[in-house]
Enzyme design. Structure first.
Site, PDB file in Angstrom:
ATOM      1  CG  ASP A 127      -6.885   3.623   2.516  1.00  0.00           C
ATOM      2  OD1 ASP A 127      -7.847   3.301   1.783  1.00  0.00           O
ATOM      3  OD2 ASP A 127      -6.786   4.737   3.054  1.00  0.00           O
TER       4      ASP A 127
ATOM      5  CE  LYS B 142      -1.399   2.453   3.175  1.00  0.00           C
ATOM      6  NZ  LYS B 142      -1.753   2.986   4.464  1.00  0.00           N
TER       7      LYS B 142
END
Ligand code: SF4
Length: 216
Positions: free
Chosen positions: A139, A121
């Protein structure tokens, strides 16, 4: 409404209403964005922005942070979540940048994820925000909103699967912004516990709302 039509409606809405979006994190370099993104895991951007001015003033680049000890950095980040682990990761990450990459943040995501504390991420945030590439960071907000809005099938039950699906369906030129569109929608409207469906532009067709089932 088909999934394709939902994509068209939602992307058109954001293109029109949120043409200029970006990260709410404050930073002045790739290194500082990397630090801020690493710190922001399971914490609010507001809190991160409250601590990073002093942190970056003391440690403006990898060189200065590499010379610090985790307990030195901890003094600056003690109010964020998981401060001990994050201060250790920051110092280890800075030391690896200095040792292996001349103090610069590598632009190859594979190299980036070799850095302590840097996962997929964070690497995708760096790709999209700093390097301007078509990368979709998933996320908790992007994951939740994508599933609630039916942008991905229910079988997309991991961040990686959601990322792969969104990357296939969203036009390449929209991808860097789409991350922020979905994230901000999740942060301010489609909140985890009490989504503001009455204020949501997609309430007429949101599968999760129409389904009336327990929100996930
Ligand atoms: S209608 Fe409600 S559940 Fe659906 S996307 Fe909007 S805020 Fe989220």
């Amino acid at each position: 409404m088909t999934r394709k039509e939902r994509y068209e409606y939602i992307l058109n809405y954001f293109r029109e209403h949120k043409p200029n979006v970006g990260t709410e994190l404050q930073f002045g370099s790739a290194f500082q964005l990397l630090c801020a993104t690493l710190l922001s895991a399971q914490c609010t951007d507001k809190r991160i922005n409250a601590v990073t001015p002093a942190l970056f003033n003391r440690y403006p680049s990898a060189k200065e942070m590499a010379a610090a000890e985790p307990e030195d950095v901890l003094e600056y980040v003690s109010s964020v979540s998981y401060p001990n682990a994050k201060s250790r990761h920051l110092v280890e990450m800075a030391r690896m940048l200095v040792a292996n990459y001349g103090g610069e943040v590598p632009d190859d995501p594979k190299e980036m994820t070799k850095l302590p504390g840097v996962g997929r991420k964070t690497a995708n945030v760096m790709q999209a925000v700093w390097f301007g590439k078509a990368a979709m960071a998933v996320d908790t907000h992007v994951y939740r909103v994508s599933r609630r809005l039916g942008l991905v099938p229910k079988t997309a039950n991991s961040p990686l699967k959601v990322e792969q699906y969104l990357m296939r369906e969203i036009p390449e030129e929209d991808i860097p912004k789409a991350h922020h569109w979905l994230l901000l929608h999740g942060r301010y409207v489609c909140r985890s516990a009490r989504p503001l469906c009455e204020q949501c532009a997609f309430d007429a067709f949101c599968p999760k709302l129409l389904e009336g089932s327990k929100l996930d």
